[in-house]
Motif scaffolding. Structure first.
Motif, PDB file in Angstrom:
ATOM      1  N   GLU A 105       0.811  -1.205   0.000  1.00  0.00           N
ATOM      2  CA  GLU A 105       0.000   0.000   0.000  1.00  0.00           C
ATOM      3  C   GLU A 105       0.855   1.270   0.000  1.00  0.00           C
ATOM      4  N   THR A 106       2.082   1.183   0.488  1.00  0.00           N
ATOM      5  CA  THR A 106       2.899   2.393   0.661  1.00  0.00           C
ATOM      6  C   THR A 106       4.210   2.345  -0.111  1.00  0.00           C
ATOM      7  N   THR A 107       4.457   1.287  -0.888  1.00  0.00           N
ATOM      8  CA  THR A 107       5.742   1.175  -1.586  1.00  0.00           C
ATOM      9  C   THR A 107       5.601   0.979  -3.081  1.00  0.00           C
ATOM     10  N   ALA A 108       4.393   0.901  -3.596  1.00  0.00           N
ATOM     11  CA  ALA A 108       4.198   0.601  -5.005  1.00  0.00           C
ATOM     12  C   ALA A 108       4.612   1.773  -5.894  1.00  0.00           C
ATOM     13  N   ASN A 109       5.236   1.448  -7.041  1.00  0.00           N
ATOM     14  CA  ASN A 109       5.593   2.444  -8.051  1.00  0.00           C
ATOM     15  C   ASN A 109       4.816   2.245  -9.350  1.00  0.00           C
ATOM     16  N   LEU A 110       4.240   1.085  -9.522  1.00  0.00           N
ATOM     17  CA  LEU A 110       3.508   0.759 -10.739  1.00  0.00           C
ATOM     18  C   LEU A 110       2.081   0.348 -10.393  1.00  0.00           C
ATOM     19  N   GLU A 111       1.167   0.726 -11.245  1.00  0.00           N
ATOM     20  CA  GLU A 111      -0.236   0.375 -11.023  1.00  0.00           C
ATOM     21  C   GLU A 111      -0.896   0.109 -12.372  1.00  0.00           C
ATOM     22  N   GLU A 112      -1.850  -0.800 -12.372  1.00  0.00           N
ATOM     23  CA  GLU A 112      -2.609  -1.115 -13.577  1.00  0.00           C
ATOM     24  C   GLU A 112      -4.028  -0.573 -13.430  1.00  0.00           C
ATOM     25  N   ILE A 113      -4.494   0.123 -14.442  1.00  0.00           N
ATOM     26  CA  ILE A 113      -5.858   0.654 -14.446  1.00  0.00           C
ATOM     27  C   ILE A 113      -6.637  -0.018 -15.570  1.00  0.00           C
ATOM     28  N   ILE A 114      -7.771  -0.602 -15.233  1.00  0.00           N
ATOM     29  CA  ILE A 114      -8.640  -1.206 -16.237  1.00  0.00           C
ATOM     30  C   ILE A 114      -9.644  -0.150 -16.681  1.00  0.00           C
ATOM     31  N   VAL A 115      -9.702   0.105 -17.966  1.00  0.00           N
ATOM     32  CA  VAL A 115     -10.575   1.163 -18.483  1.00  0.00           C
ATOM     33  C   VAL A 115     -12.025   0.926 -18.078  1.00  0.00           C
ATOM     34  N   ASP A 116     -12.447  -0.338 -18.040  1.00  0.00           N
ATOM     35  CA  ASP A 116     -13.835  -0.642 -17.670  1.00  0.00           C
ATOM     36  C   ASP A 116     -14.163  -0.199 -16.250  1.00  0.00           C
ATOM     37  N   ASP A 117     -13.132  -0.024 -15.401  1.00  0.00           N
ATOM     38  CA  ASP A 117     -13.359   0.386 -14.014  1.00  0.00           C
ATOM     39  C   ASP A 117     -13.347   1.896 -13.836  1.00  0.00           C
ATOM     40  N   LEU A 118     -13.019   2.636 -14.874  1.00  0.00           N
ATOM     41  CA  LEU A 118     -12.986   4.095 -14.774  1.00  0.00           C
ATOM     42  C   LEU A 118     -14.399   4.665 -14.717  1.00  0.00           C
ATOM     43  N   PRO A 119     -14.577   5.876 -14.167  1.00  0.00           N
ATOM     44  CA  PRO A 119     -15.889   6.528 -14.198  1.00  0.00           C
ATOM     45  C   PRO A 119     -16.381   6.668 -15.639  1.00  0.00           C
ATOM     46  N   GLN A 120     -17.677   6.650 -15.820  1.00  0.00           N
ATOM     47  CA  GLN A 120     -18.279   6.665 -17.147  1.00  0.00           C
ATOM     48  C   GLN A 120     -17.846   7.884 -17.970  1.00  0.00           C
ATOM     49  N   LYS A 121     -17.564   9.002 -17.300  1.00  0.00           N
ATOM     50  CA  LYS A 121     -17.223  10.222 -18.036  1.00  0.00           C
ATOM     51  C   LYS A 121     -15.896  10.108 -18.781  1.00  0.00           C
ATOM     52  N   TYR A 122     -15.046   9.132 -18.417  1.00  0.00           N
ATOM     53  CA  TYR A 122     -13.772   8.964 -19.095  1.00  0.00           C
ATOM     54  C   TYR A 122     -13.817   7.912 -20.201  1.00  0.00           C
ATOM     55  N   ARG A 123     -14.877   7.133 -20.261  1.00  0.00           N
ATOM     56  CA  ARG A 123     -14.973   6.057 -21.252  1.00  0.00           C
ATOM     57  C   ARG A 123     -15.082   6.655 -22.646  1.00  0.00           C
ATOM     58  N   GLY A 124     -14.254   6.194 -23.561  1.00  0.00           N
ATOM     59  CA  GLY A 124     -14.264   6.709 -24.925  1.00  0.00           C
ATOM     60  C   GLY A 124     -13.448   7.982 -25.095  1.00  0.00           C
ATOM     61  N   LYS A 125     -12.889   8.508 -24.002  1.00  0.00           N
ATOM     62  CA  LYS A 125     -12.043   9.697 -24.080  1.00  0.00           C
ATOM     63  C   LYS A 125     -10.586   9.271 -24.312  1.00  0.00           C
ATOM     64  N   THR A 126      -9.661  10.209 -24.242  1.00  0.00           N
ATOM     65  CA  THR A 126      -8.258   9.911 -24.488  1.00  0.00           C
ATOM     66  C   THR A 126      -7.458   9.941 -23.181  1.00  0.00           C
ATOM     67  N   ILE A 127      -6.213   9.496 -23.275  1.00  0.00           N
ATOM     68  CA  ILE A 127      -5.332   9.544 -22.104  1.00  0.00           C
ATOM     69  C   ILE A 127      -5.139  10.987 -21.659  1.00  0.00           C
ATOM     70  N   LEU A 128      -5.109  11.915 -22.625  1.00  0.00           N
ATOM     71  CA  LEU A 128      -4.976  13.340 -22.290  1.00  0.00           C
ATOM     72  C   LEU A 128      -6.157  13.819 -21.456  1.00  0.00           C
ATOM     73  N   ASP A 129      -7.365  13.350 -21.804  1.00  0.00           N
ATOM     74  CA  ASP A 129      -8.564  13.747 -21.056  1.00  0.00           C
ATOM     75  C   ASP A 129      -8.528  13.209 -19.622  1.00  0.00           C
ATOM     76  N   LEU A 130      -7.855  12.097 -19.431  1.00  0.00           N
ATOM     77  CA  LEU A 130      -7.755  11.512 -18.092  1.00  0.00           C
ATOM     78  C   LEU A 130      -6.944  12.420 -17.163  1.00  0.00           C
ATOM     79  N   ASP A 131      -5.951  13.092 -17.737  1.00  0.00           N
ATOM     80  CA  ASP A 131      -5.182  14.120 -17.020  1.00  0.00           C
ATOM     81  C   ASP A 131      -4.569  13.587 -15.719  1.00  0.00           C
ATOM     82  N   LEU A 132      -3.964  12.415 -15.802  1.00  0.00           N
ATOM     83  CA  LEU A 132      -3.382  11.797 -14.608  1.00  0.00           C
ATOM     84  C   LEU A 132      -2.207  12.594 -14.053  1.00  0.00           C
ATOM     85  N   ARG A 133      -1.425  13.181 -14.951  1.00  0.00           N
ATOM     86  CA  ARG A 133      -0.223  13.887 -14.500  1.00  0.00           C
ATOM     87  C   ARG A 133      -0.584  15.039 -13.571  1.00  0.00           C
TER      88      ARG A 133
END
Length: 332
Positions: A255-283
């Protein structure tokens, strides 16, 4: 354990058969009602000595003699077996394993790990770090006791047999890891697992190069060769030491040492589905960076473009510092 299970079930079946045979017999021969027939059967089998409901005919007496002799042998067998189990502690083991089997039947989407050797143990540690439910299949009794002492669900048996995999809940499992020491046994497990559950992900260990293609043909999604990976890793420390040491510092655990994570698009909020990585604005939101993209065809793109569309069934691989990964988990 499977032998004990069959023996206990056989005793219960025989006792129920005697009661059923006696009840039906009295209903047919003596024209008793169901309650009277069951009453006569119970007092006859238990030999308590109460009088019969009505005087017996010769046919009734012959049937009763047959019922008494049969029940004496069956009840004697039952008492001796239960006494043996009670004295030896096997009865406790039986009920303990029945409890485990009931827990396994309630699992859905879990993982099955075949083999509790070095690779199997490492797989279990990883699954535990991610709070994934799993069942271990191991045939060695001493190792089974060790697994159970650690509080893990375990089935003692041969993983190459269909009935063992079914007992481990393969019909409802999402993943199977077979880490048996023999490539031939791993091949059998992969074949059986793929036939029983065509949708699950199967990961197999292999020792020989020649086994790789066979396991893939049999249905394994991924085939891992620990010895080859170890040799490649050591050679890489000579050729590109800084790169390898940097990668070694990355972790996907905890929980406190991870550097990598996997995100499944199907688990994202509906507003991000069909959008781009830029729209996700993770940075901006988390400080994390998307370094990989897996499309629905399972093709990987390293350092994907910001214009990449977040289609259903796709996955994102995200890199960040531990605190950034924690923030990512909070948001998504």
């Amino acid at each position: 354990m499977r032998v004990l299970d069959s023996k206990i079930n056989r005793i219960v079946f025989l006792i129920l058969s005697v009661l059923g045979t006696g009840t039906i017999g009295y209903m047919v021969l003596s024209k008793y009602s169901f309650v009277d027939a069951l009453y006569m059967t119970v007092i006859t089998v238990t030999t308590v000595g109460f009088s019969e409901v009505k005087p017996f005919t010769p046919q009734d007496k012959i049937f009763t003699i047959f019922l008494i002799l049969t029940s004496i042998f069956i009840l004697g067998y039952a008492v001796s077996t239960f006494s043996e189990y009670l004295v030896s502690g096997k009865l406790f083991d039986y009920f303990k394993h029945r409890t485990v089997e009931k827990k396994i039947t309630k699992l859905k989407g879990h993982s099955i790990v075949c083999g509790y050797g070095r690779n199997g143990r490492q797989a279990i540690v990883k699954l535990m770090n991610y709070n994934k439910e799993f069942v271990v299949v191991e045939r060695n009794k001493e190792l089974v006791e060790e697994i159970e002492a650690a509080g893990h669900l375990c089935i003692q048996g041969d993983a190459t047999l269909d009935e063992t995999l079914i007992a481990a809940g393969i019909l409802e499992a999402d993943n199977l890891i077979t880490a048996l020491p023999s490539d031939a046994n791993n091949l059998f497990v992969v074949l059986s697992a793929r036939q029983l559950n065509s949708q699950m992900k199967i990961i197999s260990r292999a020792s020989n190069e020649s086994s790789y293609s066979k396991l893939k043909i049999a249905g394994a999604d991924n085939v891992i060769m620990p010895d080859k990976l170890g040799g490649d890793h050591m050679a890489s420390l000579v050729t590109t030491p800084d790169v390898i040491e940097f990668v070694d510092r990355l972790t996907i655990e905890g929980e406190t040492t991870a550097n990598l994570e996997e995100i499944i698009v199907d688990d994202l909020p509906q507003k991000y589905r069909g959008k781009t990585i830029l729209d996700l604005d993770l940075r901006r939101q988390t400080g994390c960076t998307v370094i990989g993209f897996r499309n629905p065809d399972k093709d990987y793109v390293i350092n994907p473009e910001a214009s990449t569309v977040l289609v259903d069934s796709a996955h994102l691989i995200v890199l960040g510092r531990p605190e950034q990964i924690m923030k990512l988990r909070e948001l998504f």
